[in-house]
Design a protein around this motif. Sequence first.
Motif, PDB file in Angstrom:
ATOM      1  N   GLN A 218       0.856  -1.186   0.000  1.00  0.00           N
ATOM      2  CA  GLN A 218       0.000   0.000   0.000  1.00  0.00           C
ATOM      3  C   GLN A 218       0.902   1.249   0.000  1.00  0.00           C
ATOM      4  OE1 GLN A 218       0.355  -2.231   2.449  1.00  0.00           O
ATOM      5  NE2 GLN A 218      -0.234  -1.481   4.470  1.00  0.00           N
ATOM      6  N   THR A 219       0.451   2.291  -0.685  1.00  0.00           N
ATOM      7  CA  THR A 219       1.308   3.483  -0.832  1.00  0.00           C
ATOM      8  C   THR A 219       0.748   4.670  -0.050  1.00  0.00           C
ATOM      9  OG1 THR A 219       0.097   4.047  -2.849  1.00  0.00           O
ATOM     10  CG2 THR A 219       2.202   2.886  -3.120  1.00  0.00           C
ATOM     11  N   ARG A 220       1.668   5.546   0.372  1.00  0.00           N
ATOM     12  CA  ARG A 220       1.309   6.781   1.073  1.00  0.00           C
ATOM     13  C   ARG A 220       2.405   7.821   0.820  1.00  0.00           C
ATOM     14  NH1 ARG A 220      -2.504   4.097   1.770  1.00  0.00           N
ATOM     15  NH2 ARG A 220      -3.814   3.827   3.606  1.00  0.00           N
ATOM     16  N   SER A 221       2.079   9.079   1.134  1.00  0.00           N
ATOM     17  CA  SER A 221       3.142  10.078   1.242  1.00  0.00           C
ATOM     18  C   SER A 221       3.069  10.650   2.652  1.00  0.00           C
ATOM     19  CB  SER A 221       2.973  11.173   0.195  1.00  0.00           C
ATOM     20  OG  SER A 221       1.874  11.996   0.539  1.00  0.00           O
ATOM     21  N   PHE A 222       4.195  11.137   3.138  1.00  0.00           N
ATOM     22  CA  PHE A 222       4.297  11.608   4.527  1.00  0.00           C
ATOM     23  C   PHE A 222       4.945  12.984   4.536  1.00  0.00           C
ATOM     24  CE2 PHE A 222       4.474   6.986   4.410  1.00  0.00           C
ATOM     25  CZ  PHE A 222       3.452   6.647   5.292  1.00  0.00           C
ATOM     26  N   LEU A 223       4.358  13.895   5.304  1.00  0.00           N
ATOM     27  CA  LEU A 223       4.863  15.275   5.312  1.00  0.00           C
ATOM     28  C   LEU A 223       5.458  15.618   6.677  1.00  0.00           C
ATOM     29  CD1 LEU A 223       5.044  17.955   3.687  1.00  0.00           C
ATOM     30  CD2 LEU A 223       2.963  18.653   4.890  1.00  0.00           C
ATOM     31  N   TYR A 224       6.669  16.138   6.646  1.00  0.00           N
ATOM     32  CA  TYR A 224       7.345  16.509   7.889  1.00  0.00           C
ATOM     33  C   TYR A 224       6.676  17.750   8.492  1.00  0.00           C
ATOM     34  CZ  TYR A 224      11.066  17.226  11.256  1.00  0.00           C
ATOM     35  OH  TYR A 224      11.767  17.388  12.417  1.00  0.00           O
ATOM     36  N   ILE A 225       6.625  17.779   9.815  1.00  0.00           N
ATOM     37  CA  ILE A 225       5.881  18.810  10.549  1.00  0.00           C
ATOM     38  C   ILE A 225       6.254  20.245  10.151  1.00  0.00           C
ATOM     39  CG2 ILE A 225       7.473  18.559  12.524  1.00  0.00           C
ATOM     40  CD1 ILE A 225       3.766  19.454  12.823  1.00  0.00           C
ATOM     41  N   ASP A 226       7.529  20.532   9.917  1.00  0.00           N
ATOM     42  CA  ASP A 226       7.913  21.925   9.633  1.00  0.00           C
ATOM     43  C   ASP A 226       7.237  22.436   8.366  1.00  0.00           C
ATOM     44  OD1 ASP A 226       9.468  21.719  11.842  1.00  0.00           O
ATOM     45  OD2 ASP A 226      11.400  22.001  10.828  1.00  0.00           O
ATOM     46  N   GLU A 227       7.139  21.564   7.347  1.00  0.00           N
ATOM     47  CA  GLU A 227       6.499  22.009   6.100  1.00  0.00           C
ATOM     48  C   GLU A 227       4.981  22.082   6.267  1.00  0.00           C
ATOM     49  OE1 GLU A 227       8.363  19.567   2.882  1.00  0.00           O
ATOM     50  OE2 GLU A 227       9.029  21.570   2.305  1.00  0.00           O
ATOM     51  N   CYS A 228       4.428  21.252   7.135  1.00  0.00           N
ATOM     52  CA  CYS A 228       2.993  21.341   7.443  1.00  0.00           C
ATOM     53  C   CYS A 228       2.679  22.717   8.035  1.00  0.00           C
ATOM     54  CB  CYS A 228       2.624  20.218   8.409  1.00  0.00           C
ATOM     55  SG  CYS A 228       1.019  20.424   9.178  1.00  0.00           S
TER      56      CYS A 228
END
Length: 325
Positions: A218-228
């Motif tokens: 299964q695929t996902r992307s993950f975003l680091y908190i600073d860019e959020c």
Amino acid sequence: MKTALVCGAGGFIGGHLVRRLKQEGFWVRGIDLKFPEYAETHADDFAIGDLRDGYFCRAVIDRRFDEVYQLAADMGGAGYIFTGENDATIMHNSATINLNVLDTCHKRSVRTLFYSSSACAYPAYNQEDPDNPRCSEDSAYPAAPDSEYGWEKLFSERLFLAYRRNHGMQTHVARYHNIFGPLGTWQGGREKAPAAICRKVAAARSGDAIDIWGDGRQTRSFLYIDECLEGTTRLLRSNFAGPVNIGSEEMVTIDQLVDLVADIAGKRIDKRHITGPTGVRGRNSDNRLIRDRLGWAPSAPLRRGLEHTYAWIDAQVHANDRLAA
Ligand code: NAD
């Protein structure tokens, strides 16, 4: 001095957001059921209480804050959201919080609010192919989220945008995609995949196998908190209402995520695929709209954020070992 209110300031994203707003020079009030778990809050004022309670809302939303961030929600990882056992609680709690916060802000003449929706609002039927998930903002309708958590997010998005249309408020809605980083939940069942995998790898010895829910493809992307946080503040200070994705376009399989973490840890890790709640087959952020409307989109490599996160979780895991010894 500008003032900001962060609802959900005891949580993962809210705790980081308070620190950032303080660095920018705001006076900040945080609200939550609890203080942040892993670090002291940076808020000038922190009110402990329940945003489902209208009286409490009116007591803490007592001025015209320049910026209000509504992040409080009944949240969880896949183990909490997808079993079905918590559906009524999730919907009731989060919808009540959103109704209360928004209406109290309206009555206090607060104009500018941010609301954190989720990629879970996207229809399951567009996320069956792990290689080609469709998550452009306009694909949210016809609606068919795969969880009641996602349905509540859709309802609340519409609520925030209705107050914009009918009451002239500057509401802004983002759909976050899998935010991760240090100071996030890393054990106990509500943790997300990056934190769970960092914990399992940190606890394993080289050559061990760790349990992975599903087939790992299964695929996902993950975003680091600073860019959020960068996307969040940029959106609130823009004239764009959204909904808009705040996520990374660097899509990986769960197995690739494990390999990346193992490489960062310098360990050889085998995978044992077991049955477990996994959510949709594929999901990735589509950043065309945010690039177009804000002239910005997340761009940092996943590996960099994982390095910071692994270092923090590794320290937590081994601090626990030392306590147990
Ligand atoms: P979190 O669970 O760490 O933070 C949410 C906070 O809300 C918690 O501290 C909780 O105590 C608080 N809260 C819950 N009910 C409350 C109530 N009745 N009164 C007052 N406070 C209450 O979650 P997070 O990861 O920081 O997420 C923040 C927001 O972003 C949530 O709305 C979530 O749905 C959304 N979101 C997060 C992600 C992610 O990957 N972390 C992805 C999509 C959307």
